[in-house]
Design an enzyme around this catalytic site. Structure first.
Site, short mmCIF file in Angstrom:
data_model
loop_
_atom_site.label_atom_id
_atom_site.label_comp_id
_atom_site.label_asym_id
_atom_site.label_seq_id
_atom_site.Cartn_x
_atom_site.Cartn_y
_atom_site.Cartn_z
N TYR A 43 0.95 -1.13 0.03
CA TYR A 43 -0.07 0.09 -0.29
C TYR A 43 0.59 0.96 0.29
CZ TYR A 43 -4.25 -3.12 1.16
OH TYR A 43 -5.51 -3.56 0.98
N GLY A 44 2.27 1.27 0.22
CA GLY A 44 2.82 2.55 0.63
C GLY A 44 3.41 3.34 -0.55
N CYS A 74 -2.05 -1.28 9.16
CA CYS A 74 -1.19 -0.94 8.54
C CYS A 74 -1.04 0.37 8.35
CB CYS A 74 -1.87 -0.87 7.44
SG CYS A 74 -0.57 -0.24 6.07
N ASN A 75 0.63 1.34 8.94
CA ASN A 75 0.94 2.68 8.71
C ASN A 75 0.31 3.86 7.68
OD1 ASN A 75 2.56 3.34 11.45
ND2 ASN A 75 2.31 1.37 10.27
N THR A 76 0.62 3.00 6.42
CA THR A 76 0.23 4.07 5.75
C THR A 76 -1.57 3.31 5.53
OG1 THR A 76 1.81 2.72 4.18
CG2 THR A 76 -0.42 3.59 2.23
N CYS A 185 5.91 2.23 11.23
CA CYS A 185 5.37 1.09 9.80
C CYS A 185 5.59 -0.26 10.47
CB CYS A 185 6.51 1.03 8.41
SG CYS A 185 6.42 -0.07 7.43
N THR A 186 4.88 -1.22 10.07
CA THR A 186 3.98 -2.37 10.55
C THR A 186 5.24 -3.22 10.42
OG1 THR A 186 3.79 -3.18 8.36
CG2 THR A 186 1.95 -3.12 9.94
N1 DGL Z 1 1.89 -2.33 6.20
C1 DGL Z 1 2.33 -1.57 5.34
C2 DGL Z 1 2.48 0.47 6.70
O1 DGL Z 1 2.58 -0.52 7.74
C3 DGL Z 1 3.81 -1.29 4.96
C4 DGL Z 1 3.07 -2.45 3.75
C5 DGL Z 1 3.03 -1.63 2.10
O2 DGL Z 1 3.61 -1.02 1.83
O3 DGL Z 1 2.04 -2.49 2.47
O4 DGL Z 1 2.92 0.80 6.38
#
Ligand code: DGL
Length: 271
Positions: A43-44, A74-76, A185-186
């Site tokens: 997702y990033g 997910c942080n994103t 970020c995870t």
């Molecule tokens: N899970 C995403 C985050 O915490 C990292 C992996 C992604 O880019 O999807 O931002």
């Protein structure tokens, strides 16, 4: 709402297991349903519009499973989707940004805080805003670190290439003399050792997974929704992904600290 209902946790893929790990450590009586969108990860690197659409589809899947609370691990996703997720949910929704920012505000002494994350998370400005609003923070140094997710997924946690990449990314943060770094970020909690070596012992590392799990516990407690011990057959932990369950299962151990016996593949795109 049934207090023995599961907590729903979603992520773009496998990284959200670091949040599940903390939830099960801090709240061992809670059942968890996890969804990892492995068909559409990462997702990033995607646009906010796309990430919001995916997040709504992921959460709809978990809401259909009857969860009592939703966690955007997910942080994103958390950085752009919280208003949409909260608007479309009948249960409380918790993201990782505010808990991480509050923990950083508690940890910093100098008021100079760094935050690292995917391109999407950093360019959303969500952490920067939450850190400024958390109080006591005068400078925020934000650094996208897009190469770190693939390195962690490759298992190169203690590899010289990872050290070189981390040194490069940390240089501007060291120059600004941060005393606290938010791992936005995870995947980054798995890099605590190398980050600690590169930044030195004076820099506190804030793991948003830890602070998010404690907000989950507090929110459930306030709502009278904490699950108690001794319920027959509980807690249960189930794992769903949108692609290649076997790969998820193979690397899950690294993120969760234990193996997962069953991972089920589902489609969520048409939710
Ligand atoms: N899970 C995403 C985050 O915490 C990292 C992996 C992604 O880019 O999807 O931002």
């Amino acid at each position: 709402m049934d207090r023995t209902a599961p907590i729903g946790v979603f992520d773009s893929g496998i990284g959200g297991l670091t949040v599940v790990r903390e939830i099960t450590r801090q709240l061992p009586d809670e059942s968890v349903i996890y969804f990892g969108d492995t068909a559409r990860v990462p997702y990033g690197s995607k646009s906010p519009e796309t990430v919001i659409r995916f997040s709504l589809e992921d959460s709809a899947f978990l809401l259909r499973k009857g969860v009592k609370l939703l966690v955007a691990a997910c942080n994103t996703a958390s950085s752009v989707s919280m208003p949409a997720l909260r608007g479309g949910s009948s249960v409380p929704v918790i993201g990782v940004i505010e808990p991480g920012a509050s923990a950083a505000a508690r940890a910093t002494r100098s008021g100079i805080v760094g935050v690292i994350g995917t391109n999407g998370t950093i360019s959303s400005g969500a952490y920067q805003k939450a850190l400024r609003e958390a109080g006591g923070i005068r400078t925020v140094v934000a650094q996208p670190c897009p190469l770190l997710v693939p390195l962690v997924e490759e298992g190169w946690l203690d590899h010289r290439i990872t050290t070189l990449v981390v040194e490069e990314y940390m240089a501007p943060l060291l120059r600004e003399k941060i005393d606290t770094l938010v791992l936005g970020c995870t995947h980054y909690p798995l890099l605590k050792a190398v980050l600690g070596r590169v930044l030195g012992p004076e820099v506190a590392l804030v793991d948003s997974a830890e602070s998010t799990a404690s907000v989950v516990g507090r929110t459930l407690g306030e709502a009278g929704l904490l699950s108690g011990p001794g319920v027959p057959g509980l807690p249960s932990h189930s794992f769903y992904v949108s692609d290649i369950p076997l790969k998820f299962q193979e690397i899950a151990q690294r993120f969760l600290g234990r193996s997962i016996p069953l991972v089920t593949q589902v489609e969520v795109g048409d939710a």
